[in-house]
Design an enzyme around this catalytic site. Structure first.
Site, PDB file in Angstrom:
ATOM      1  N   ALA A  68       7.829  16.985   2.061  1.00 10.74           N
ATOM      2  CA  ALA A  68       8.537  17.714   3.102  1.00 10.74           C
ATOM      3  C   ALA A  68       8.056  18.613   3.929  1.00 10.74           C
ATOM      4  CB  ALA A  68       9.847  18.278   2.332  1.00 10.74           C
ATOM      5  N   GLY A  73       2.967  23.470  -0.271  1.00 12.57           N
ATOM      6  CA  GLY A  73       1.995  22.578  -0.308  1.00 12.57           C
ATOM      7  C   GLY A  73       1.709  21.662   0.828  1.00 12.57           C
ATOM      8  N   CYS A  74       2.854  21.303   1.435  1.00 13.85           N
ATOM      9  CA  CYS A  74       2.747  20.333   2.620  1.00 13.85           C
ATOM     10  C   CYS A  74       2.277  21.145   3.992  1.00 13.85           C
ATOM     11  CB  CYS A  74       4.195  19.739   3.036  1.00 13.85           C
ATOM     12  SG  CYS A  74       4.676  18.650   1.449  1.00 13.85           S
ATOM     13  N   THR A  75       2.607  22.510   4.078  1.00  9.16           N
ATOM     14  CA  THR A  75       2.074  23.336   5.011  1.00  9.16           C
ATOM     15  C   THR A  75       0.589  23.599   4.975  1.00  9.16           C
ATOM     16  OG1 THR A  75       4.005  24.585   5.556  1.00  9.16           O
ATOM     17  CG2 THR A  75       2.331  25.589   6.100  1.00  9.16           C
ATOM     18  N   ALA A  78      -1.196  20.152   5.817  1.00  9.85           N
ATOM     19  CA  ALA A  78      -0.905  20.242   7.473  1.00  9.85           C
ATOM     20  C   ALA A  78      -2.164  21.140   8.055  1.00  9.85           C
ATOM     21  CB  ALA A  78       0.188  20.340   7.830  1.00  9.85           C
TER      22      ALA A  78
END
Length: 186
Positions: A68, A73-75, A78
């Protein structure tokens, strides 16, 4: 009686751990054919239709699924892919992120967290992630994309498949696979 309770608890823990997919392994393996897809995406906040088939005409694709947008973690992931994006481009590869979570925010995420460096696509209901066997179910039953990275050759063959909930190694693993592909092409 205490022994039986401890044994039952240990057996239950062992069975539950066995049900967890091992890190470093994704369901679609090296050598498999990558399923084609077209999704709504954004790069630098600008929406467009992303076609895997069209992207592969320009060279290998580093396709990474993440749970998401705007989660910790996704930030991090990215940011890492954004920092490495120029190096991928020099090798002829393009990075594409795909998420089933927070799909209404992919344009914003592509601009702020991906730093305008690569496309991010929305995968409603994790349908594309399911084709790649890269899904996970939240406790409420919602399907999300699992943190899985693929490197796909221009002919559609998967060169690397890597799953790990920690984002740090994804860029390193995918970069090594792209470099190996490039070395074979010389």
């Amino acid at each position: 009686m205490k022994f039986l309770a401890k044994f039952a608890m240990a057996a239950g823990l062992g069975l539950s751990l066995a049900a967890i997919a091992p890190q470093g392994i994704a369901a679609l393996q090296q050598g498999a054919t990558a399923p084609d897809f077209t999704l709504n995406a954004a790069r630098g906040g600008k929406p467009f239709n992303l076609s895997l088939k069209e992207a592969l005409k320009k060279g290998p694709v580093v396709l990474y699924f993440f749970p998401a947008a705007f989660t910790p973690g996704c930030t991090i992931e990215a940011h890492l892919f954004a920092e490495a994006s120029d190096d991928f481009n020099k090798l002829g590869a393009r990075v594409v992120g795909v998420t089933a979570g927070n799909i209404e925010r992919v344009a914003e995420f592509s601009k702020s967290e991906c730093r305008d460096k690569f496309a991010v696509a929305a995968d409603p209901g994790a349908k594309v992630a399911a084709k790649y066997d890269s899904t996970m179910r939240r406790p409420d039953g919602t399907m999300l994309s699992n943190r899985t990275s693929y490197v796909i050759a221009p002919n559609g063959t998967i060169l690397l498949s890597y799953t790990d909930s920690k984002p740090q190694a994804h860029v390193e693993k995918t970069m090594a696979a792209v470099r190996a592909w490039k070395a074979r092409k010389r």
